[in-house]
Design an enzyme around this catalytic site. Structure first.
Site, PDB file in Angstrom:
ATOM      1  N   CYS A   1     -44.774  78.027   7.127  1.00 39.25           N
ATOM      2  CA  CYS A   1     -44.392  77.800   8.296  1.00 39.25           C
ATOM      3  C   CYS A   1     -45.220  76.786   9.190  1.00 39.25           C
ATOM      4  CB  CYS A   1     -44.367  79.127   9.293  1.00 39.25           C
ATOM      5  SG  CYS A   1     -42.864  80.032   8.549  1.00 39.25           S
TER       6      CYS A   1
ATOM      7  N   TYR B   1     -53.001  64.312   4.047  1.00 35.35           N
ATOM      8  CA  TYR B   1     -53.808  62.701   3.997  1.00 35.35           C
ATOM      9  C   TYR B   1     -52.470  62.020   4.324  1.00 35.35           C
ATOM     10  CZ  TYR B   1     -57.402  64.354   0.824  1.00 35.35           C
ATOM     11  OH  TYR B   1     -58.620  65.191   0.381  1.00 35.35           O
TER      12      TYR B   1
ATOM     13  N   ARG C   1     -51.696  67.244  -0.455  1.00 33.87           N
ATOM     14  CA  ARG C   1     -51.961  65.878  -0.156  1.00 33.87           C
ATOM     15  C   ARG C   1     -50.970  65.425   0.811  1.00 33.87           C
ATOM     16  NH1 ARG C   1     -51.912  61.870  -2.907  1.00 33.87           N
ATOM     17  NH2 ARG C   1     -54.034  60.955  -2.377  1.00 33.87           N
TER      18      ARG C   1
ATOM     19  N   GLU D   1     -67.751  57.134 -12.036  1.00 33.43           N
ATOM     20  CA  GLU D   1     -67.328  58.313 -11.911  1.00 33.43           C
ATOM     21  C   GLU D   1     -65.816  58.708 -11.461  1.00 33.43           C
ATOM     22  OE1 GLU D   1     -71.103  60.419 -10.016  1.00 33.43           O
ATOM     23  OE2 GLU D   1     -69.386  59.990  -8.773  1.00 33.43           O
ATOM     24  N   PRO D   2     -64.820  58.161 -12.286  1.00 35.28           N
ATOM     25  CA  PRO D   2     -63.336  58.282 -11.992  1.00 35.28           C
ATOM     26  C   PRO D   2     -62.847  59.808 -11.823  1.00 35.28           C
ATOM     27  CG  PRO D   2     -63.632  57.821 -14.111  1.00 35.28           C
ATOM     28  CD  PRO D   2     -65.064  57.738 -13.801  1.00 35.28           C
ATOM     29  N   GLY D   3     -61.999  60.076 -11.053  1.00 35.55           N
ATOM     30  CA  GLY D   3     -61.396  61.386 -10.941  1.00 35.55           C
ATOM     31  C   GLY D   3     -59.771  60.998 -11.106  1.00 35.55           C
TER      32      GLY D   3
ATOM     33  N   TYR E   1     -56.070  66.420  -7.663  1.00 32.76           N
ATOM     34  CA  TYR E   1     -56.109  66.884  -6.208  1.00 32.76           C
ATOM     35  C   TYR E   1     -54.487  67.757  -6.076  1.00 32.76           C
ATOM     36  CZ  TYR E   1     -59.877  63.813  -6.394  1.00 32.76           C
ATOM     37  OH  TYR E   1     -61.089  63.261  -6.737  1.00 32.76           O
TER      38      TYR E   1
ATOM     39  N   GLY F   1     -63.161  56.635  -7.502  1.00 32.64           N
ATOM     40  CA  GLY F   1     -62.362  55.920  -6.295  1.00 32.64           C
ATOM     41  C   GLY F   1     -61.224  55.049  -6.781  1.00 32.64           C
TER      42      GLY F   1
END
Ligand SMILES: *Cc1c(COP(=O)(O)O)cnc(C)c1O
Length: 451
Positions: free
Chosen positions: A378, A348, A344, A305-307, A407, A270
């Site tokens: 569409c 989000y 995204r 745990e960085p992504g 992502y 995160g």
């Protein structure tokens, strides 16, 4: 030109590294942020000419820099890359080569992680799975079958369980290997409701039950090695940091009370990246310091745990303008990629920087106009921005969308029968095709009537 061995730029750097970073950086770690403006427009244009549009570009050298910077800030911690941010084989291999562990959200990711580790190990195949952890969230039976089978060949891999009944399901598959318990810490952080996982009952066992579950797992002969929590994505402002500290401090307490010795305390990922052009970089040293203090003394190794942090600013998505429509409210700029390629913004409401590379390369001055950049899907949510000031668009302009390394491709779909784009990687200043563009045949391939 085939794409193999194409030289991106003569001096081997694809971006102006002085653009943004603080003056002093640990060697080899690069600036704290790579902004979209720092990418070389001509290099990106040449890649789009060669490989077509839309196109994902991922700079593996930047992935390395991001890893080194994070690893240096958290020097006492083990860094496990959350592979779901970007599972491209070359990306996993790059991070495996840097020494990262790999945090996997599915059996498929475990397979890909082990492949990457094997590839990097080369002639000395000492891969025992110890750098792989599988975090099982409502794990499908097929995932547990696959992981338990892999465990026979890779006996040091770790399975993280977030529900007591996952223990039964592992036991029934004769798994008695390394086990970590995911805890729901009751605090969440994150940039959007949908990525706040910490306080969501879906994830992890209730905090107050965690110690008992550790004891039970130990009694049942699992090799209990750690505790884990992940608060959600996007620690960037102070309230997020406060949540993160709260989570870490609860994990520290749990580690001190744990009924069994632990090897590690995993406080999740995160770590945020600035999506807005003017947002500051995450102050990694401050986050690392706060994490250390919140954790307190524990007889276990800190694990993170960085992504997103490792890959987001290493990637851009290139797309071509195909429609320019003047309306009373805004200029609508239609492009050849949409929510099926980069979800995204639609999912989000995420902000992504957009740059008109053709305007930057061209000699003519262009006025700035408010524009809404939309894709070909569409759906009204298929929009990358709303009335944002950008150089007046022309049909065939090439745009770059920033921070697309995390992502992005991972969340791409075939909705509206759209084949997914190609991916090109940059390494040592050299560009090459990493994943080809899909065709319509790829989209229909699984239909039995199409065999
Ligand atoms: C998604 C995820 C991460 C990584 O989150 P980022 O925001 O990309 O750093 C880490 N751990 C777990 C368990 C996750 O699900």
């Amino acid at each position: 030109m085939s794409g193999e061995g194409a030289q991106a730029v003569p001096d081997g750097s694809v971006a102006d590294h002085d653009a943004d970073g603080p003056a002093e950086e640990p060697a080899g770690s690069g600036p704290a942020v790579r902004r979209l403006a720092a990418w070389d427009a001509a290099v990106l244009r040449d890649l789009a000419v060669e490989h077509g549009s839309p196109l994902y570009v991922l700079d593996l050298d930047r992935v390395r820099e991001n890893y080194r910077r994070l690893d240096a800030a958290f020097d006492e911690a083990e860094v496990y890359y959350a592979t779901k941010a970007n599972t491209l084989g070359r990306c996993l291999a790059t991070l495996a080569d840097e020494g990262a562990g790999l945090e996997c959200a599915s059996a498929g990711e475990v397979v890909r992680a082990l492949d990457a580790l094997e590839q990097v190990a080369g002639e000395t195949p000492l891969v025992d799975g110890s750098r792989v952890q599988y975090t099982a969230v409502s794990p499908p039976a097929a995932d547990l079958d696959t992981v338990c089978e892999l465990w026979e060949a890779y006996p040091e891999l770790t399975v993280t369980v977030g529900a007591a009944d996952t223990l039964d399901r592992l036991e029934s598959r004769d798994y008695d290997g390394r086990l970590c318990v995911r805890v729901n810490p009751g605090v969440g952080a994150g940039h959007h409701e949908k990525v706040r996982t910490g306080a969501d009952a879906k994830f992890g066992v209730p905090y107050d039950e965690a110690a008992d579950l550790l004891a039970e797992a130990d009694d049942r002969n699992f090799d209990v090695v750690g505790i884990h929590a992940h608060a959600g994505s996007g620690i960037s402002d102070e309230s997020d940091l406060a949540n993160h500290e709260e989570l870490v401090s609860r994990m520290g307490d749990l580690a001190r009370e744990a009924p069994v010795p632990l090897e590690f305390v995993d406080v999740g990922g995160g770590f945020g990246v600035p999506y807005h052009e003017d947002a500051p970089a995450l102050d990694l040293d401050a986050v690392a310091q706060a994490t250390r203090e919140a954790l307190g003394e524990v007889d276990a190794t800190l694990r993170i745990e960085p992504g997103r942090y490792l890959v987001a600013d290493a990637g851009v998505l290139l797309t071509t303008v195909n429609t320019v429509k003047e309306t009373p409210e805004t200029v609508v700029t239609g492009v050849d990629t949409g929510m099926t390629t980069l979800l995204r913004p639609a999912m989000y409401d995420a902000y992504h920087a957009i740059r008109n590379l053709s305007a930057d390369i061209g000699d003519a001055e262009r006025e700035t106009v408010g524009q809404t950049v939309v894709g070909p899907i569409c759906e009204s949510s298929d929009s990358f921005c709303s009335n944002r000031p950008l150089p007046r668009p022309e049909r065939t302009d090439l745009l770059a969308i920033g921070n697309a390394g995390a992502y992005g491709y991972e969340m791409a779909s075939h909705y509206n029968s759209r084949p997914r784009p190609a991916t090109v990687t940059l390494a040592d200043g050299t560009a090459s095709l990493a994943r080809r563009r899909e065709t319509l045949a790829d989209v229909t391939r699984l239909e039995v009537d199409h065999q």
